[in-house]
Design a protein around this motif. Structure first.
Motif, short mmCIF file in Angstrom:
data_model
loop_
_atom_site.label_atom_id
_atom_site.label_comp_id
_atom_site.label_asym_id
_atom_site.label_seq_id
_atom_site.Cartn_x
_atom_site.Cartn_y
_atom_site.Cartn_z
N GLY A 146 63.08 12.52 6.21
CA GLY A 146 61.67 13.25 6.03
C GLY A 146 60.88 12.40 5.15
N VAL A 147 61.27 11.23 4.79
CA VAL A 147 60.27 10.35 3.86
C VAL A 147 59.11 9.89 4.58
CG1 VAL A 147 60.21 8.42 2.36
CG2 VAL A 147 62.30 9.91 2.07
N ALA A 195 50.86 21.22 12.03
CA ALA A 195 49.39 20.66 11.59
C ALA A 195 48.70 19.95 12.55
CB ALA A 195 49.37 20.44 10.11
N HIS A 196 49.73 19.05 13.07
CA HIS A 196 49.64 17.65 13.96
C HIS A 196 49.35 18.50 15.42
CE1 HIS A 196 49.23 13.86 15.59
NE2 HIS A 196 50.17 13.96 16.60
N ALA A 216 58.27 10.92 11.65
CA ALA A 216 56.93 10.77 11.66
C ALA A 216 56.60 10.45 13.23
CB ALA A 216 56.42 9.50 10.73
N ALA A 217 57.24 9.51 13.90
CA ALA A 217 57.06 9.18 15.26
C ALA A 217 57.24 10.09 16.21
CB ALA A 217 57.94 7.87 15.62
N GLN A 218 58.18 11.18 15.61
CA GLN A 218 58.47 12.20 16.66
C GLN A 218 57.31 13.07 16.40
OE1 GLN A 218 62.61 12.94 15.64
NE2 GLN A 218 63.37 11.98 17.26
N VAL A 219 56.82 13.32 15.24
CA VAL A 219 55.61 14.40 15.15
C VAL A 219 54.46 13.62 15.96
CG1 VAL A 219 53.93 15.31 13.48
CG2 VAL A 219 56.54 15.07 12.93
N GLN A 220 54.06 12.49 15.79
CA GLN A 220 52.98 12.02 16.50
C GLN A 220 53.20 11.78 18.13
OE1 GLN A 220 53.47 8.08 14.14
NE2 GLN A 220 51.91 8.99 12.54
N ASP A 221 54.16 11.75 18.61
CA ASP A 221 54.61 11.40 19.79
C ASP A 221 54.78 12.91 20.76
OD1 ASP A 221 53.91 8.82 19.50
OD2 ASP A 221 56.26 8.44 19.50
N PHE A 222 54.96 14.22 19.94
CA PHE A 222 55.35 15.14 20.59
C PHE A 222 54.43 15.54 21.78
CE2 PHE A 222 55.40 19.98 20.95
CZ PHE A 222 56.68 19.97 20.98
#
Length: 306
Positions: free
Chosen positions: A22-23, A81-82, A298-304
């Motif tokens: 999660g960093v 949030a994203h 982070a990539a998985q959040v952004q690409d969801f």
């Protein structure tokens, strides 16, 4: 007009941890960064342990439990949030039930961190090292329950993880005897490397020890249903939540029932928040056609995308 997909949010338990989990999410998303800041303010030193290890220290039950809550909640909050999305339901595997309750607004993050730190301490101290054991049994769960109930000593199903994977827990001799009997019936028994025999009657001292802290914590009505480990059903009664979490310590994790209940309630997609892919793997074994997504970087959040 197409109806929105109904998301079931899933949160992992012990064994999914990793140094650095999660960093990247905390660095990229303010909500996740605030989650890690709260973790550090609540339990000083926890953030450095998550970020840099060492792994042996992070793996200690008293550290791993709050660390996984922090990482899982950070991933969830960044995603929420994203994307602007909200789950229809949630569930957590054992420890993950605390993360699910935080995500649903039923439990404050700081309280969850303090409770899981104490939970880990009590669970580790409940049984002397070497007295207990756990084994994963591959085969008919009905046979597992029958054999466990016939043993002398404490041994019981601890995790109903998949249709033909049940973990048993209890006194070392009783677990070994049950495993030998099940092997004789054609099932597989695989001893697990664990620090204590979780989710069995030997954990009663931990349940007794944590109950006052749970009763003293403030719980709220969840914003969406959270399915409890011990009942495989949701509870929207805030007053019932402390008791469900207490009973979870000695009770079995009814994961197969939970996933099937989520499916029956209308879940279209299962999203695992936090490190690892353990739960999505179990979902696929329970519901082979289920749609699953992991959100742990982070990539998985952004690409969801759904």
């Amino acid at each position: 007009m197409t109806a929105p997909l109904r998301i079931a949010a899933l949160f992992p338990g012990q064994g999914s941890h990793a140094v650095g989990m999660g960093v990247d999410i905390a660095a990229a998303f303010p909500d996740a960064g605030e989650t890690y800041a709260t973790a550090e303010a609540t339990l000083p030193g926890l953030r450095a342990l998550i970020e840099s290890g060492p792994l042996d220290d992070l793996t200690l039950t008293a550290n791993q439990q709050p660390a996984l809550v922090a990482a899982s909640v950070a991933a969830y909050r960044a995603w929420a949030a994203h994307t602007g999305l909200t789950p229809a339901f949630a569930a957590g595997h054992s420890l993950g039930e605390y993360s699910a309750l935080v995500a649903a607004g039923a439990l404050d993050l700081a309280d969850a961190l303090r409770l899981t730190r104490r939970r880990g301490e009590l669970m580790q101290a409940a049984v002397p090292v070497g007295v207990g054991a756990m084994s994963a049994i591959m085969g008919d769960p009905a046979a597992v329950q029958e054999v466990c109930s016939a043993q002398v000593g404490v041994v019981q199903p601890a995790n109903f993880n998949a249709p033909i994977q049940t973990v048993i827990s209890g006194e070392k001799a009783a677990v070994e005897a049950a495993g030998a009997e099940l092997k004789g019936r054609g099932l597989k028994a695989i001893p697990l490397k664990v620090s204590a025999p979780f989710h069995c009657a030997l954990m009663q001292p931990a349940q007794d020890g944590l109950t006052p802290a749970l009763d003293a914590a403030t719980f709220h009505v969840p914003a969406f249903p959270v399915y409890a480990n011990v009942t495989a059903q949701p509870s929207m009664d805030a007053a019932a939540l402390p008791g469900l979490l207490a009973r979870q310590i000695t009770g079995a994790v009814r994961w197969v029932e939970i996933i099937r209940a989520l499916h029956d309630a209308g879940a279209d997609v299962f999203v695992e928040f936090g490190p690892g892919t353990v739960l999505t793997g179990l979902v696929k074994r329970i519901l082979p056609d289920a749609r699953t997504v992991n959100v742990g970087t982070a990539a998985q959040v952004q690409d969801f995308a759904l």
